[in-house]
Design a protein around this motif. Structure first.
Motif, PDB file in Angstrom:
ATOM      1  N   TYR A  52       0.879  -0.891   0.458  1.00 50.38           N
ATOM      2  CA  TYR A  52       0.365  -0.069  -0.141  1.00 50.38           C
ATOM      3  C   TYR A  52       0.764   1.212  -0.249  1.00 50.38           C
ATOM      4  O   TYR A  52       0.403   2.307  -0.647  1.00 50.38           O
ATOM      5  CB  TYR A  52      -1.301   0.263   1.530  1.00 50.38           C
ATOM      6  CG  TYR A  52      -1.758  -0.942   1.509  1.00 50.38           C
ATOM      7  CD1 TYR A  52      -2.232  -1.238   0.126  1.00 50.38           C
ATOM      8  CD2 TYR A  52      -2.365  -2.349   2.734  1.00 50.38           C
ATOM      9  CE1 TYR A  52      -3.431  -2.265  -0.093  1.00 50.38           C
ATOM     10  CE2 TYR A  52      -3.086  -2.317   2.296  1.00 50.38           C
ATOM     11  CZ  TYR A  52      -3.557  -2.818   1.097  1.00 50.38           C
ATOM     12  OH  TYR A  52      -4.467  -3.900   1.079  1.00 50.38           O
ATOM     13  N   ALA A  53       2.300   0.792   0.754  1.00 52.11           N
ATOM     14  CA  ALA A  53       2.770   1.815   0.967  1.00 52.11           C
ATOM     15  C   ALA A  53       3.233   2.648  -0.667  1.00 52.11           C
ATOM     16  O   ALA A  53       3.234   3.602  -1.258  1.00 52.11           O
ATOM     17  CB  ALA A  53       3.816   2.162   2.034  1.00 52.11           C
ATOM     18  N   VAL A  54       4.018   1.963  -1.475  1.00 51.21           N
ATOM     19  CA  VAL A  54       4.475   2.071  -2.263  1.00 51.21           C
ATOM     20  C   VAL A  54       3.456   2.674  -3.634  1.00 51.21           C
ATOM     21  O   VAL A  54       3.906   3.395  -4.261  1.00 51.21           O
ATOM     22  CB  VAL A  54       5.095   0.326  -3.201  1.00 51.21           C
ATOM     23  CG1 VAL A  54       5.916   0.360  -4.048  1.00 51.21           C
ATOM     24  CG2 VAL A  54       5.914   0.511  -2.446  1.00 51.21           C
ATOM     25  N   GLY A 106      -6.774   0.374   1.375  1.00 50.69           N
ATOM     26  CA  GLY A 106      -6.315  -0.793   1.216  1.00 50.69           C
ATOM     27  C   GLY A 106      -6.956  -1.547   2.757  1.00 50.69           C
ATOM     28  O   GLY A 106      -8.083  -2.281   2.674  1.00 50.69           O
ATOM     29  N   LEU A 107      -6.956  -0.953   3.977  1.00 48.79           N
ATOM     30  CA  LEU A 107      -7.281  -1.458   5.591  1.00 48.79           C
ATOM     31  C   LEU A 107      -8.459  -0.865   5.475  1.00 48.79           C
ATOM     32  O   LEU A 107      -9.170  -2.172   6.315  1.00 48.79           O
ATOM     33  CB  LEU A 107      -6.643  -0.204   6.621  1.00 48.79           C
ATOM     34  CG  LEU A 107      -5.199  -0.933   5.829  1.00 48.79           C
ATOM     35  CD1 LEU A 107      -4.101  -0.035   7.028  1.00 48.79           C
ATOM     36  CD2 LEU A 107      -4.461  -1.759   6.283  1.00 48.79           C
ATOM     37  N   VAL A 108      -9.479   0.248   4.806  1.00 46.49           N
ATOM     38  CA  VAL A 108     -10.500   0.115   5.521  1.00 46.49           C
ATOM     39  C   VAL A 108     -11.794   0.233   4.513  1.00 46.49           C
ATOM     40  O   VAL A 108     -12.575  -1.388   4.053  1.00 46.49           O
ATOM     41  CB  VAL A 108     -11.196   1.962   6.044  1.00 46.49           C
ATOM     42  CG1 VAL A 108     -12.232   1.839   6.348  1.00 46.49           C
ATOM     43  CG2 VAL A 108      -9.813   2.025   6.770  1.00 46.49           C
ATOM     44  N   SER A 109     -11.665   0.351   3.672  1.00 47.82           N
ATOM     45  CA  SER A 109     -12.726   0.094   1.917  1.00 47.82           C
ATOM     46  C   SER A 109     -12.269   1.325   0.785  1.00 47.82           C
ATOM     47  O   SER A 109     -12.090   2.455   1.129  1.00 47.82           O
ATOM     48  CB  SER A 109     -13.820   0.338   2.726  1.00 47.82           C
ATOM     49  OG  SER A 109     -14.570   0.826   1.457  1.00 47.82           O
ATOM     50  N   SER A 110     -12.096   0.759  -0.336  1.00 51.14           N
ATOM     51  CA  SER A 110     -11.713   1.291  -1.182  1.00 51.14           C
ATOM     52  C   SER A 110     -12.267   2.275  -1.696  1.00 51.14           C
ATOM     53  O   SER A 110     -12.838   3.808  -2.552  1.00 51.14           O
ATOM     54  CB  SER A 110     -10.932   0.413  -2.361  1.00 51.14           C
ATOM     55  OG  SER A 110     -12.430   0.065  -2.487  1.00 51.14           O
ATOM     56  N   GLY A 111     -14.003   2.512  -1.342  1.00 46.42           N
ATOM     57  CA  GLY A 111     -15.258   3.435  -1.314  1.00 46.42           C
ATOM     58  C   GLY A 111     -14.851   4.949  -0.978  1.00 46.42           C
ATOM     59  O   GLY A 111     -15.210   5.364  -1.302  1.00 46.42           O
ATOM     60  N   TYR A 112     -13.841   4.715   0.444  1.00 45.63           N
ATOM     61  CA  TYR A 112     -13.623   5.579   0.747  1.00 45.63           C
ATOM     62  C   TYR A 112     -11.918   6.819   0.485  1.00 45.63           C
ATOM     63  O   TYR A 112     -12.443   7.626   1.906  1.00 45.63           O
ATOM     64  CB  TYR A 112     -13.190   5.476   2.787  1.00 45.63           C
ATOM     65  CG  TYR A 112     -13.926   5.505   3.091  1.00 45.63           C
ATOM     66  CD1 TYR A 112     -15.479   5.589   3.231  1.00 45.63           C
ATOM     67  CD2 TYR A 112     -14.161   4.176   4.433  1.00 45.63           C
ATOM     68  CE1 TYR A 112     -16.907   4.811   4.490  1.00 45.63           C
ATOM     69  CE2 TYR A 112     -15.591   3.287   4.770  1.00 45.63           C
ATOM     70  CZ  TYR A 112     -16.604   4.754   5.331  1.00 45.63           C
ATOM     71  OH  TYR A 112     -17.942   4.021   5.763  1.00 45.63           O
ATOM     72  N   LYS A 113     -11.547   6.233  -0.356  1.00 52.42           N
ATOM     73  CA  LYS A 113     -10.411   6.904  -0.835  1.00 52.42           C
ATOM     74  C   LYS A 113     -10.707   7.969  -1.353  1.00 52.42           C
ATOM     75  O   LYS A 113      -9.975   8.664  -0.556  1.00 52.42           O
ATOM     76  CB  LYS A 113      -9.756   5.461  -2.306  1.00 52.42           C
ATOM     77  CG  LYS A 113      -8.865   6.466  -2.782  1.00 52.42           C
ATOM     78  CD  LYS A 113      -8.670   5.329  -4.134  1.00 52.42           C
ATOM     79  CE  LYS A 113      -7.362   6.135  -4.447  1.00 52.42           C
ATOM     80  NZ  LYS A 113      -8.242   6.695  -5.703  1.00 52.42           N
TER      81      LYS A 113
END
Ligand code: ATP
Ligand code: MG
Lengths: 293, 247
Positions: A9-11, A258-265
């Motif tokens: 995710y960081a990359v 990645g950790l919560v939900s891609s909807g929140y991006k």
């Protein structure tokens, strides 16, 4: 949660963050030179990607030729935008400028839709799609291109503003336009030039990200907003603070998705933006007005 | 060298200059004195193209210059040291001086020549050399004034306009600055138009002077004569006033 996954995710967050940084620096350069928040900034990001498409597909140019041509075409658009929309305003009020740049962005987007249609287009990566393994994460060659090109541009930017006469003159205009005129700097020319640099940087951002995310006539809205957010985090600096702002935003987005939900991006950028505007309008690093550049 | 003929300048409804005429000959130091709001700064800014005249003519070496933008005026050889110094605060001393030579860099003049002129400025104001990499905004008022003058000199002006260079400075620093102005005229033949509220010091240095009141020239003449003029004495050299100015 595994470390490898976090690394992954960081990359990817860093590479999107680099894009936001480039767009954000574009916002800052114009803001510092003129006091204008150029809401059309995102459209030059879009133009960069779509012009590349045109030069690749229609004119069958190789990538190494298509990219500079697309940057040139988008930069020309930035220049025309300044001459037609910004310069004719005599004694513009801030609200005039907001309206004119938003209007300009709608117009550019509309023209792009007429010319390129509403479809989403893809652009080939610069050097293939074979993933490279780093630790437990994998990275695409395009990610490396993004990080590398961003670093080069940020360094070039720094060199320009601190070690060339023209760059120092642009800073002089932003600190004290009247005094700049009195030493012989043509302030209007510098304003034009700030639009040229910003649209070129926006275009580069749009081009290098297009192979990863696809591109379309309306990508400028979201990318422009993220870039603006990076610039706000960086306190409208056109240097390292905004780069850090972009990277922070990119990584947070990627972790959030990645950790919560891609909807929140996308919501993450808005939340950061609002929090900062309320709590630290001078930016995360709190640089003072006079030291923005 | 410079001639203003019936210049009128307005800020919106404020008619700041009313039919102002004045002239400077090559190599002269001319001072412009007048109370707050008399229009002194406006005259300099009208010459520099910052606040263009609404009517009248400005001739520089017989060439009309009244409608040129500030950068063209500088290019012709007229530099201004603005009121309140206006140095580029976040730039270093050296960068400020480079900005003074901006047009010379743009016209691709040899860097060595520009560098030599910077050394000349440092010779005039040794304090600037000691502080060449310091940010201008962190310097004292006197040092900033020296820098503002040095910056203007970097353009190699034929005519130097100075707007209240002594404002807010200690007498010793004022002396140093006036000594430099005298030296510039003597060594380089620079023509100087000096706006001052410190009328006494200005008249001592200048060859001629103009007295401005509410946008009009009310008196002109040789500096020595003005110094003896009863009206000037009363209004600008009076004891009480002088103390106010020097504060
Ligand atoms: N930007 C401006 N807008 C409106 N009026 C102005 C402006 N600048 C100056 N004025 C007016 O024009 C007149 C002349 O001002 P100017 O600054 O030339 O005076 P000055 O002789 O330089 O005064 P000082 O000794 O205080 O510097 C004043 O009445 C002033 O209020
Ligand atoms: Mg004044």
């Amino acid at each position: 949660m595994q470390f490898d996954q976090l690394l992954q995710y960081a990359v990817s967050g860093l590479s999107t963050g680099a894009i936001y940084a480039l767009i954000g620096i574009g916002f800052s350069i114009i803001y510092n030179a003129t006091g204008i928040i150029n809401f059309a900034q995102g459209e030059f990001v879009m133009l960069g990607g779509l012009f590349t498409l045109t030069f690749l597909d229609l004119l069958k140019l190789p990538v190494w030729a298509a990219v500079p041509c697309a940057v040139a075409a988008s930069t020309l658009a930035g220049l025309v935008f300044e001459r037609l929309a910004i310069r004719p305003l005599r004694q513009p009020t801030p609200i005039n400028l907001v309206i004119i740049t938003i209007g300009g962005s709608i117009l550019i987007r509309g023209l792009a839709m007429l010319f390129w249609g509403k479809d989403t287009h893809s652009i080939p990566s610069f050097s293939g799609d074979d993933p490279i393994a780093i630790g437990g994460a994998t990275i695409l060659p395009q990610h490396l291109w993004i990080l590398g090109i961003t670093m080069v541009i940020v360094a070039a930017n720094r060199f320009y503003f601190y070690h060339t006469i023209s760059g120092k003159a642009m800073r002089a205009c932003s600190y004290n336009p009247r005094a700049a005129g009195l030493v012989g700097i043509d302030v209007r020319r510098m304003v034009l030039f700030s639009f040229v640099i910003s649209s070129a940087m926006g275009a580069v951002a749009g081009i290098i990200v297009a192979p990863l995310t696809m591109t379309a006539y309306d990508v400028g809205i979201m990318l422009g907003l993220k870039g603006f957010c990076a610039a706000i985090i960086g306190g409208m600096s056109s240097g390292i603070a905004t780069v850090v702002g972009g990277l922070i935003l990119g990584v947070l987005e990627s972790l959030g998705a990645g950790l919560v939900s891609s909807g929140y991006k996308d919501a993450i950028a808005f939340i950061i933006l609002l929090l900062l505007l309320f709590l630290r309008p001078q930016g995360l690093f709190g640089k003072r007005e006079s030291e923005r550049v | 060298m410079l001639r203003l003929k019936n210049i009128n300048t307005s800020y919106g409804k404020v008619h700041a200059l009313k039919n102002v005429s004045l002239h400077l000959e090559q190599g002269e130091i001319v001072t412009l004195i007048g109370a707050n709001g008399a229009g002194k700064t406006t005259i300099l800014n009208t010459i520099s193209g910052v606040t263009p005249a609404s009517s009248g003519d400005i001739l520089f070496n017989k060439q009309p210059v009244q409608s040129l933008p500030p950068d063209r005026i500088v290019k012709l050889g007229i530099s201004q040291v603005p009121e309140g110094r206006q140095v580029f605060k976040p730039l270093s001393v050296e960068d400020n001086l480079q900005m003074g030579a901006y047009l010379r860099y743009r016209s691709r003049e040899a860097r060595a020549d520009i560098h030599k002129d910077m050394e000349n400025v440092f010779a005039l104001f040794p304090r600037l050399e000691e502080r060449r990499s310091q940010l201008a905004g962190t310097m004292s008022g006197g040092e900033q004034q020296m820098l503002a003058i040095g910056r203007a000199l970097m353009a190699k002006p034929k005519l130097l306009l100075l707007d209240e260079p002594s404002m807010g400075l200690a007498p010793l620093v004022v002396q140093e600055i006036f000594r430099v102005l005298d030296q510039l005229r003597r060594d380089n033949g620079t023509t100087i138009l000096l706006v001052e509220q410190n009328a006494k010091a200005a008249l001592k240095l200048a060859d001629r002077g103009y007295v401005l009141e509410t946008g009009k020239v009310i008196l002109e003449g040789a500096a020595a004569e003005l110094m003896e003029n009863a009206e000037v004495k009363r209004a600008y050299l009076g004891k009480d006033k002088k103390e106010i100015w020097e504060r």
